[in-house]
Design a protein around this motif. Structure first.
Motif, PDB file in Angstrom:
ATOM      1  N   ARG A   1       2.293   1.794  -3.410  1.00 44.29           N
ATOM      2  CA  ARG A   1       1.228   2.260  -4.308  1.00 44.29           C
ATOM      3  C   ARG A   1       0.964   3.753  -4.087  1.00 44.29           C
ATOM      4  O   ARG A   1       0.892   4.529  -5.039  1.00 44.29           O
ATOM      5  CB  ARG A   1      -0.043   1.445  -4.085  1.00 44.29           C
ATOM      6  N   LYS A   2       0.843   4.147  -2.835  1.00 44.14           N
ATOM      7  CA  LYS A   2       0.549   5.557  -2.525  1.00 44.14           C
ATOM      8  C   LYS A   2       1.716   6.473  -2.889  1.00 44.14           C
ATOM      9  O   LYS A   2       1.495   7.603  -3.312  1.00 44.14           O
ATOM     10  CB  LYS A   2       0.168   5.700  -1.065  1.00 44.14           C
TER      11      LYS A   2
ATOM     12  N   THR B   1      -4.227   4.883  -7.351  1.00 43.73           N
ATOM     13  CA  THR B   1      -5.366   4.330  -6.633  1.00 43.73           C
ATOM     14  C   THR B   1      -5.310   2.821  -6.812  1.00 43.73           C
ATOM     15  O   THR B   1      -4.590   2.299  -7.673  1.00 43.73           O
ATOM     16  CB  THR B   1      -6.699   4.852  -7.194  1.00 43.73           C
TER      17      THR B   1
ATOM     18  N   ASN C   1       1.315   7.565  -6.242  1.00 39.53           N
ATOM     19  CA  ASN C   1       0.032   8.242  -6.468  1.00 39.53           C
ATOM     20  C   ASN C   1      -0.923   7.403  -7.307  1.00 39.53           C
ATOM     21  O   ASN C   1      -1.601   7.927  -8.194  1.00 39.53           O
ATOM     22  CB  ASN C   1       0.243   9.621  -7.105  1.00 39.53           C
TER      23      ASN C   1
ATOM     24  N   ASN D   1      -6.353   2.099 -10.357  1.00 42.05           N
ATOM     25  CA  ASN D   1      -5.310   2.408 -11.342  1.00 42.05           C
ATOM     26  C   ASN D   1      -4.225   1.348 -11.348  1.00 42.05           C
ATOM     27  O   ASN D   1      -3.768   0.928 -12.414  1.00 42.05           O
ATOM     28  CB  ASN D   1      -4.662   3.768 -11.060  1.00 42.05           C
TER      29      ASN D   1
ATOM     30  N   LYS E   1       0.832  -1.207   0.000  1.00 44.72           N
ATOM     31  CA  LYS E   1       0.000   0.000   0.000  1.00 44.72           C
ATOM     32  C   LYS E   1       0.868   1.259   0.000  1.00 44.72           C
ATOM     33  O   LYS E   1       0.578   2.224  -0.717  1.00 44.72           O
ATOM     34  CB  LYS E   1      -0.923  -0.011   1.216  1.00 44.72           C
TER      35      LYS E   1
END
Length: 71
Positions: free
Chosen positions: A17-18, A23, A21, A26, A14
């Motif tokens: 992923r963040k 989602t 940027n 995505n 996570k």
């Protein structure tokens, strides 16, 4: 993986992923992954299969070592 490791791994996925940027949708769209599967991985509820890990690494643009560098 043990439960604690699955949770740490999921938080790491996570975080990666963040940082990019992305989602959940995505990330999944980029490499034919199911959002529900990735969500369960991020929550530490499932142990991902090898080919899912390969797709995650590709979607996150990291190598497998980076994917597993969560300790």
């Amino acid at each position: 993986m043990q439960i604690e490791e699955l949770e740490k791994f999921g938080k790491h996925i996570k975080k990666l992923r963040k940082e990019r940027n992305l989602t959940l949708v995505n990330l999944c769209y980029k490499n034919d992954l199911e959002p529900s599967t990735v969500s369960r991985i991020e929550k530490g509820l499932v142990e991902p299969k090898y080919f899912t890990l390969v797709k995650l690494a590709k979607a996150l643009d990291v190598d497998m070592n980076t994917l597993f560098n969560f300790n």
